[in-house]
Design a protein around this motif. Structure first.
Motif, PDB file in Angstrom:
ATOM      1  N   LYS A  71      -7.763   5.321  -2.502  1.00 16.71           N
ATOM      2  CA  LYS A  71      -7.246   3.954  -2.664  1.00 16.71           C
ATOM      3  C   LYS A  71      -6.230   3.609  -1.571  1.00 16.71           C
ATOM      4  O   LYS A  71      -6.350   2.542  -0.938  1.00 16.71           O
ATOM      5  N   PRO A  72      -5.235   4.471  -1.273  1.00 17.18           N
ATOM      6  CA  PRO A  72      -4.331   4.148  -0.157  1.00 17.18           C
ATOM      7  C   PRO A  72      -5.055   4.072   1.185  1.00 17.18           C
ATOM      8  O   PRO A  72      -4.700   3.233   2.025  1.00 17.18           O
ATOM      9  N   LEU A  73      -6.072   4.915   1.396  1.00 16.81           N
ATOM     10  CA  LEU A  73      -6.814   4.877   2.655  1.00 16.81           C
ATOM     11  C   LEU A  73      -7.524   3.546   2.826  1.00 16.81           C
ATOM     12  O   LEU A  73      -7.479   2.934   3.907  1.00 16.81           O
ATOM     13  N   LEU A  74      -8.171   3.066   1.780  1.00 13.92           N
ATOM     14  CA  LEU A  74      -8.829   1.756   1.848  1.00 13.92           C
ATOM     15  C   LEU A  74      -7.800   0.644   2.051  1.00 13.92           C
ATOM     16  O   LEU A  74      -8.067  -0.335   2.762  1.00 13.92           O
ATOM     17  N   GLY A  75      -6.634   0.804   1.417  1.00 13.78           N
ATOM     18  CA  GLY A  75      -5.570  -0.172   1.623  1.00 13.78           C
ATOM     19  C   GLY A  75      -5.112  -0.227   3.063  1.00 13.78           C
ATOM     20  O   GLY A  75      -4.885  -1.310   3.623  1.00 13.78           O
ATOM     21  N   GLU A  76      -4.998   0.942   3.704  1.00 12.31           N
ATOM     22  CA  GLU A  76      -4.584   0.982   5.114  1.00 12.31           C
ATOM     23  C   GLU A  76      -5.665   0.405   6.017  1.00 12.31           C
ATOM     24  O   GLU A  76      -5.354  -0.172   7.072  1.00 12.31           O
ATOM     25  N   MET A  77      -6.919   0.534   5.618  1.00 18.42           N
ATOM     26  CA  MET A  77      -7.985  -0.120   6.387  1.00 18.42           C
ATOM     27  C   MET A  77      -7.800  -1.635   6.354  1.00 18.42           C
ATOM     28  O   MET A  77      -8.018  -2.322   7.360  1.00 18.42           O
ATOM     29  N   GLY A  78      -7.393  -2.152   5.197  1.00 16.98           N
ATOM     30  CA  GLY A  78      -7.102  -3.574   5.108  1.00 16.98           C
ATOM     31  C   GLY A  78      -5.969  -3.979   6.036  1.00 16.98           C
ATOM     32  O   GLY A  78      -6.025  -5.039   6.679  1.00 16.98           O
ATOM     33  N   PHE A  79      -4.949  -3.126   6.150  1.00 15.18           N
ATOM     34  CA  PHE A  79      -3.823  -3.407   7.045  1.00 15.18           C
ATOM     35  C   PHE A  79      -4.283  -3.487   8.500  1.00 15.18           C
ATOM     36  O   PHE A  79      -3.980  -4.449   9.217  1.00 15.18           O
ATOM     37  N   VAL A  80      -5.023  -2.466   8.957  1.00 10.44           N
ATOM     38  CA  VAL A  80      -5.467  -2.447  10.352  1.00 10.44           C
ATOM     39  C   VAL A  80      -6.432  -3.594  10.623  1.00 10.44           C
ATOM     40  O   VAL A  80      -6.408  -4.206  11.695  1.00 10.44           O
ATOM     41  N   LEU A  81      -7.273  -3.917   9.637  1.00  4.64           N
ATOM     42  CA  LEU A  81      -8.202  -5.034   9.801  1.00  4.64           C
ATOM     43  C   LEU A  81      -7.455  -6.354   9.961  1.00  4.64           C
ATOM     44  O   LEU A  81      -7.801  -7.179  10.825  1.00  4.64           O
ATOM     45  N   LEU A  82      -6.421  -6.564   9.153  1.00  8.04           N
ATOM     46  CA  LEU A  82      -5.619  -7.783   9.288  1.00  8.04           C
ATOM     47  C   LEU A  82      -4.925  -7.841  10.650  1.00  8.04           C
ATOM     48  O   LEU A  82      -4.843  -8.909  11.273  1.00  8.04           O
ATOM     49  N   LYS A  83      -4.416  -6.697  11.121  1.00 10.21           N
ATOM     50  CA  LYS A  83      -3.805  -6.658  12.458  1.00 10.21           C
ATOM     51  C   LYS A  83      -4.838  -7.055  13.521  1.00 10.21           C
ATOM     52  O   LYS A  83      -4.526  -7.815  14.453  1.00 10.21           O
TER      53      LYS A  83
ATOM     54  N   VAL B  70       0.836  -1.207   0.000  1.00  7.31           N
ATOM     55  CA  VAL B  70       0.000   0.000   0.000  1.00  7.31           C
ATOM     56  C   VAL B  70       0.869   1.254   0.000  1.00  7.31           C
ATOM     57  O   VAL B  70       0.475   2.283  -0.564  1.00  7.31           O
ATOM     58  N   TRP B  71       2.039   1.162   0.592  1.00  4.94           N
ATOM     59  CA  TRP B  71       2.956   2.309   0.588  1.00  4.94           C
ATOM     60  C   TRP B  71       3.260   2.747  -0.845  1.00  4.94           C
ATOM     61  O   TRP B  71       3.387   3.940  -1.122  1.00  4.94           O
ATOM     62  N   SER B  72       3.358   1.801  -1.770  1.00  8.50           N
ATOM     63  CA  SER B  72       3.603   2.166  -3.168  1.00  8.50           C
ATOM     64  C   SER B  72       2.422   2.949  -3.734  1.00  8.50           C
ATOM     65  O   SER B  72       2.596   3.845  -4.567  1.00  8.50           O
ATOM     66  N   TRP B  73       1.197   2.627  -3.284  1.00  6.71           N
ATOM     67  CA  TRP B  73       0.024   3.390  -3.740  1.00  6.71           C
ATOM     68  C   TRP B  73       0.103   4.836  -3.253  1.00  6.71           C
ATOM     69  O   TRP B  73      -0.282   5.756  -3.979  1.00  6.71           O
ATOM     70  N   ILE B  74       0.599   5.026  -2.031  1.00  2.30           N
ATOM     71  CA  ILE B  74       0.749   6.381  -1.494  1.00  2.30           C
ATOM     72  C   ILE B  74       1.751   7.163  -2.327  1.00  2.30           C
ATOM     73  O   ILE B  74       1.508   8.325  -2.698  1.00  2.30           O
TER      74      ILE B  74
ATOM     75  N   LEU C  83      -2.576   8.179   7.064  1.00  3.54           N
ATOM     76  CA  LEU C  83      -3.646   7.358   6.496  1.00  3.54           C
ATOM     77  C   LEU C  83      -3.949   6.154   7.381  1.00  3.54           C
ATOM     78  O   LEU C  83      -5.109   5.737   7.505  1.00  3.54           O
ATOM     79  N   MET C  84      -2.909   5.583   8.000  1.00  3.77           N
ATOM     80  CA  MET C  84      -3.138   4.482   8.939  1.00  3.77           C
ATOM     81  C   MET C  84      -4.004   4.947  10.114  1.00  3.77           C
ATOM     82  O   MET C  84      -4.909   4.225  10.556  1.00  3.77           O
ATOM     83  N   ALA C  85      -3.728   6.143  10.612  1.00  3.47           N
ATOM     84  CA  ALA C  85      -4.511   6.682  11.727  1.00  3.47           C
ATOM     85  C   ALA C  85      -5.963   6.875  11.314  1.00  3.47           C
ATOM     86  O   ALA C  85      -6.893   6.555  12.074  1.00  3.47           O
ATOM     87  N   ASN C  86      -6.192   7.402  10.108  1.00  2.00           N
ATOM     88  CA  ASN C  86      -7.555   7.552   9.602  1.00  2.00           C
ATOM     89  C   ASN C  86      -8.257   6.205   9.516  1.00  2.00           C
ATOM     90  O   ASN C  86      -9.436   6.063   9.875  1.00  2.00           O
TER      91      ASN C  86
ATOM     92  N   GLY D  92       5.940  11.292   1.257  1.00  2.00           N
ATOM     93  CA  GLY D  92       5.435   9.941   1.049  1.00  2.00           C
ATOM     94  C   GLY D  92       5.544   9.072   2.287  1.00  2.00           C
ATOM     95  O   GLY D  92       4.706   8.196   2.514  1.00  2.00           O
ATOM     96  N   VAL D  93       6.579   9.303   3.089  1.00  2.00           N
ATOM     97  CA  VAL D  93       6.755   8.529   4.321  1.00  2.00           C
ATOM     98  C   VAL D  93       5.833   9.042   5.419  1.00  2.00           C
ATOM     99  O   VAL D  93       5.232   8.258   6.167  1.00  2.00           O
ATOM    100  N   VAL D  94       5.684  10.349   5.532  1.00  2.00           N
ATOM    101  CA  VAL D  94       4.854  10.932   6.595  1.00  2.00           C
ATOM    102  C   VAL D  94       3.368  10.683   6.338  1.00  2.00           C
ATOM    103  O   VAL D  94       2.587  10.500   7.282  1.00  2.00           O
TER     104      VAL D  94
END
Length: 315
Positions: free
Chosen positions: A205-217, A74-78, A138-141, A131-133
């Protein structure tokens, strides 16, 4: 000269205060956990893994590993949303290799490692920094959005904070900030200006991707709980939702490397009404072990893959 000395001394005081604040936060979180553990010691020591507990912990480790690999993709999408041609086959191993650096004092070295990797790839430093910040924002959102799935006494405040956080990453508000940064220099000895804003649309798209990350966690955490005792199906969503808020606290509260201590303390506070305190204490301790093991495995696999195959290009 007096003004310069005063400015220098003021900086020193701020650095010292920030350093001590970090230790105060970690100490307070650990003290809370120790106090809770002491009050429920008999309950915790009576807990045993279920017969299928080892298999569930192994599955939780695999899901956590998948979560971090997905975050790297997802970082690549950002970066692509910032008009930087970086592919997931490059970003994922770099992300996994730098992930363990967050446990170093300061909790910023994983960011530094990613900025440096992007610079080595030829990405302008300013774009690399943005891009790093943008990734943890987005993860927090994403965590705030998932946190709304289980109402808490703080629900109205959560909605307000989420609205502000979602607005903060909108190009209309983010681009002017990035443009102002573009007028500055990255460092005192660096003549390279930060680039103008490159977000042309909302990073949905990156925001939805980060939702997938937090959901998997969160699913990984639920599996850890299931290794200790049965987790009713109706509690799965509340557990994942409240986990998201606890994980968010570990992400945003300064001073705790990798959220160490802070995540555990908030998780116990939020989940003790759904599960017994003994189960929650055991689960957060096991989850820290599972999560760290998954991150170490991810870093090892990334290094191994890059040794066995030439590094992929950015695009």
């Amino acid at each position: 000269m007096t003004t310069l000395l005063g400015y220098h001394n003021g900086n020193q005081v701020r650095v010292l205060l920030k350093r001590y604040l970090r230790w105060v936060i970690v100490a307070a979180a650990i003290a809370f956990l120790l106090h809770t553990l002491a009050g429920h010691w008999a309950e915790v020591t009576a807990i045993r893994l279920r017969p299928q507990g080892v298999a569930l912990l192994a599955l939780a480790t695999g899901v956590s590993l998948l979560a971090h690999g997905w975050a790297g993709w997802v970082w690549s999408w950002i970066l692509q949303a910032l008009q930087q041609p970086v592919a997931g086959v490059w970003s994922m191993p770099v992300y996994l290799k730098t992930n363990l650096l967050k446990y170093l004092p300061g909790n910023v070295w994983h960011f530094y490692g990613r900025v440096r990797a992007l610079k080595d790839l030829g990405i302008a430093r300013g774009a690399a920094i943005v891009g790093v910040v943008l990734e943890p924002l987005l993860m927090a959102n994403a965590a705030l959005m998932l946190g709304l799935a289980s109402p808490t006494p703080y629900w109205p405040g959560q909605i307000l904070v989420l609205a502000l956080a979602l607005g903060a990453v909108h190009p209309r508000w983010l681009n002017p900030i990035m443009n102002r940064l573009g007028q500055a220099k990255v460092g005192a000895d660096d003549s390279e200006p930060l680039p103008e804003a490159a977000l042309h649309h909302y990073p949905l798209k990156p925001l939805l991707g980060e939702m997938g990350f937090v959901l998997l966690k969160g699913l990984g955490f639920a599996l850890v709980i299931s290794a200790i005792g049965p987790l009713p199906r109706e509690l799965l969503l509340p557990v994942v939702s409240l986990f998201s808020l606890a994980w968010l606290a570990g992400l945003v509260i300064p001073g705790a490397p990798g959220g160490l201590g802070v995540f555990e303390a908030i998780a116990v506070t939020l989940l003790q009404d759904l599960l017994t305190v003994g189960v929650v204490l055991s689960a957060v301790a096991l989850y820290r072990l599972v999560g760290t093991l998954a991150e170490a495995m991810g870093a090892g696999l990334a290094v191994l893959s890059q040794r066995l195959a030439p590094p992929p290009s950015a695009t």
